[in-house]
Design an enzyme around this catalytic site. Structure first.
Site, PDB file in Angstrom:
ATOM      1  N   ILE A   1      40.746  16.845  83.997  1.00 27.81           N
ATOM      2  CA  ILE A   1      40.910  15.394  83.949  1.00 27.81           C
ATOM      3  C   ILE A   1      42.375  14.968  84.018  1.00 27.81           C
ATOM      4  O   ILE A   1      42.671  13.787  84.096  1.00 27.81           O
ATOM      5  CB  ILE A   1      40.255  14.789  82.687  1.00 27.81           C
ATOM      6  CG1 ILE A   1      40.782  15.441  81.420  1.00 27.81           C
ATOM      7  CG2 ILE A   1      38.750  14.905  82.774  1.00 27.81           C
ATOM      8  CD1 ILE A   1      40.237  14.829  80.148  1.00 27.81           C
ATOM      9  N   GLY A   2      43.293  15.914  83.980  1.00 27.83           N
ATOM     10  CA  GLY A   2      44.695  15.548  84.090  1.00 27.83           C
ATOM     11  C   GLY A   2      45.590  16.741  83.841  1.00 27.83           C
ATOM     12  O   GLY A   2      45.131  17.817  83.447  1.00 27.83           O
TER      13      GLY A   2
ATOM     14  N   GLY B   1      50.005  17.724  82.725  1.00 27.46           N
ATOM     15  CA  GLY B   1      51.350  17.278  82.392  1.00 27.46           C
ATOM     16  C   GLY B   1      52.313  18.437  82.498  1.00 27.46           C
ATOM     17  O   GLY B   1      51.991  19.493  83.050  1.00 27.46           O
TER      18      GLY B   1
ATOM     19  N   PHE C   1      53.344  20.447  80.255  1.00 27.23           N
ATOM     20  CA  PHE C   1      52.995  21.622  79.457  1.00 27.23           C
ATOM     21  C   PHE C   1      51.830  22.410  80.055  1.00 27.23           C
ATOM     22  O   PHE C   1      51.663  23.588  79.795  1.00 27.23           O
ATOM     23  CB  PHE C   1      52.603  21.205  78.029  1.00 27.23           C
ATOM     24  CG  PHE C   1      51.298  20.481  77.978  1.00 27.23           C
ATOM     25  CD1 PHE C   1      50.110  21.173  77.797  1.00 27.23           C
ATOM     26  CD2 PHE C   1      51.241  19.111  78.137  1.00 27.23           C
ATOM     27  CE1 PHE C   1      48.895  20.510  77.776  1.00 27.23           C
ATOM     28  CE2 PHE C   1      50.041  18.443  78.110  1.00 27.23           C
ATOM     29  CZ  PHE C   1      48.867  19.148  77.937  1.00 27.23           C
TER      30      PHE C   1
ATOM     31  N   VAL D   1      44.630  19.456  81.209  1.00 30.88           N
ATOM     32  CA  VAL D   1      43.614  18.959  80.285  1.00 30.88           C
ATOM     33  C   VAL D   1      42.275  18.960  81.010  1.00 30.88           C
ATOM     34  O   VAL D   1      42.180  18.519  82.153  1.00 30.88           O
ATOM     35  CB  VAL D   1      43.935  17.529  79.801  1.00 30.88           C
ATOM     36  CG1 VAL D   1      42.865  17.045  78.834  1.00 30.88           C
ATOM     37  CG2 VAL D   1      45.299  17.478  79.144  1.00 30.88           C
TER      38      VAL D   1
ATOM     39  N   LYS E   1      43.239  21.233  75.879  1.00 26.03           N
ATOM     40  CA  LYS E   1      44.582  21.237  76.451  1.00 26.03           C
ATOM     41  C   LYS E   1      45.014  22.683  76.577  1.00 26.03           C
ATOM     42  O   LYS E   1      44.940  23.450  75.607  1.00 26.03           O
ATOM     43  CB  LYS E   1      45.542  20.465  75.560  1.00 26.03           C
ATOM     44  CG  LYS E   1      45.225  18.995  75.444  1.00 26.03           C
ATOM     45  CD  LYS E   1      46.176  18.271  74.515  1.00 26.03           C
ATOM     46  CE  LYS E   1      47.537  18.079  75.116  1.00 26.03           C
ATOM     47  NZ  LYS E   1      48.383  17.167  74.291  1.00 26.03           N
TER      48      LYS E   1
ATOM     49  N   ASP F   1      56.693  10.108  69.576  1.00 27.69           N
ATOM     50  CA  ASP F   1      56.378   9.720  70.959  1.00 27.69           C
ATOM     51  C   ASP F   1      55.209   8.735  71.002  1.00 27.69           C
ATOM     52  O   ASP F   1      54.266   8.897  71.777  1.00 27.69           O
ATOM     53  CB  ASP F   1      56.064  10.956  71.794  1.00 27.69           C
ATOM     54  CG  ASP F   1      56.237  10.717  73.290  1.00 27.69           C
ATOM     55  OD1 ASP F   1      56.909   9.731  73.665  1.00 27.69           O
ATOM     56  OD2 ASP F   1      55.711  11.510  74.088  1.00 27.69           O
TER      57      ASP F   1
END
Length: 358
Positions: A9-10, A12, A14, A17, A33, A128
């Site tokens: 679903i995504g 980044g 790191f 996900v 994750k 954050d």
């Protein structure tokens, strides 16, 4: 926990996900994750912190972790509660004008404060807070997520200042930009940025590049603009968040008693929206009606004061770069930082840095 990876679903910086389900209960949807085991320090930090602060409904729940071997690579995985409402950033994006009704903003603000109060009470700073890291549960309840940059709240004294940036620049407080000072008040400043963005439909700062953005945040007396259509209570709430001096910024516990989020009793309809009845109070009364906590835009700011204490190793590094003398101007400190001579520990992306693959 025995689980199976589902649709991505995504991703980044790191890792990625994905959806996940348990083998025994395929109806239990989770999110996993994952990152390469060799670059999993941030994800491990998130898991450790979530284990220590578990039990708060306004914080995403961690369900466990594991290592897997996939396509010849060893991965570290953290299993998390699934928030079907998605990220607050997506809700704003899909709202048309990117704004939310004030009644919703009040609700989200109260949930965020509950979560932040719990995080701070447990001795941590999120570092954050931004719309991309605020998820929404099935009933619209806030779920604070992404604790990869979170850290212990160690009391920062003048001789403990550090030259690092931790977080996303658009939501950083002045003391973070100019002095590397990051304690619980930093989360409150970021909260104010999020609330103002929900009301205005745009981030609180306009910018053309990173240097301009950091100079605007860290140098001078300029504060974020308040949304014009926000109620007087809302504007007063933001005034308590946007105090340059972090020592005078209101805490999450104090803000929970502010009229903007506190239960007001009966509501009345106004232009199709629910509004609180009665005359808005510009500030909570007791126990906050004392001088030390008066939000004053003209209050002296730590970012404009000379540093006179003995320098820490990080500050000494800057002293060495400047020929042994410490500039008393925030602009000069920012110039050195932005030159790359000191490497910041931060997420430099102005937005969330994620690529959606849905």
């Amino acid at each position: 926990m025995d689980w199976v990876r589902g649709e991505a679903i995504g991703h980044g910086s790191f890792g990625k996900v994905s959806f996940a389900v348990t083998r025994k209960q395929s109806t239990q949807v989770m999110v996993v994750k994952s990152s390469s085991a060799s670059r999993s320090a941030t994800l491990m930090n998130e898991k450790l912190i979530l284990d220590e602060i578990k039990g708060c409904p306004q914080i995403i729940n961690c369900l466990g972790d594991s290592y897997t071997y996939e396509n010849g690579e060893k991965l570290y995985n953290v299993l998390l509660e699934y928030a079907p409402g998605g990220a607050l950033s997506e809700k704003l994006k899909n709202s048309g004008d990117r704004k939310l009704p004030e009644i919703e903003i009040r609700k989200y603000a109260k949930d965020l404060l509950k979560g932040l109060h719990y995080i701070h009470k447990c001795g941590y700073i999120h570092c954050d807070i931004k719309p991309q890291n605020i998820l929404l549960g099935e009933n619209g309840q806030v779920k604070i997520a992404d604790f990869g940059l979170a850290k212990r709240d160690e009391s920062i004294k003048d001789d403990k200042l550090r030259c690092e940036l931790r977080g996303t620049p658009l939501y950083m407080p002045p003391e973070m930009v100019t002095a590397g000072e990051q304690s619980t008040p930093a989360d409150i400043w970021a909260l104010g940025c999020v609330i103002a963005e929900m009301a205005a439909g745009v981030p609180v700062w306009g910018y053309s590049d990173l240097t301009e953005l950091l100079m605007k945040i860290g140098v001078g007396d300029e504060l974020p603009e308040f949304p014009t259509k926000l109620s007087e209570e809302g504007k007063d709430f933001l005034q308590k968040c946007f105090v340059k001096n972090p020592k005078k910024r209101w805490t999450a516990e104090m803000l929970l008693k502010h009229p903007f989020v506190a239960d007001q009793g009966d509501t009345v309809a106004l232009n199709g929206e629910r509004c609180y009845s009665g005359t808005p109070s510009t500030s909570p009364r007791c126990p906050f009606d004392f001088p030390d906590w008066v939000s004053d835009d003209s209050a002296e700011s730590s970012v404009t004061s000379p540093i006179t204490s003995l320098p820490s190793p990080a500050i000494q590094e800057l002293l060495n770069l400047n020929g042994g003398s410490w500039s008393t101007t925030p602009a000069e400190r920012l110039r050195v930082l932005l030159s790359g001579e000191i490497r910041p520990e931060s997420d430099w992306s102005v937005d969330d840095g994620w690529v959606s693959v849905r």
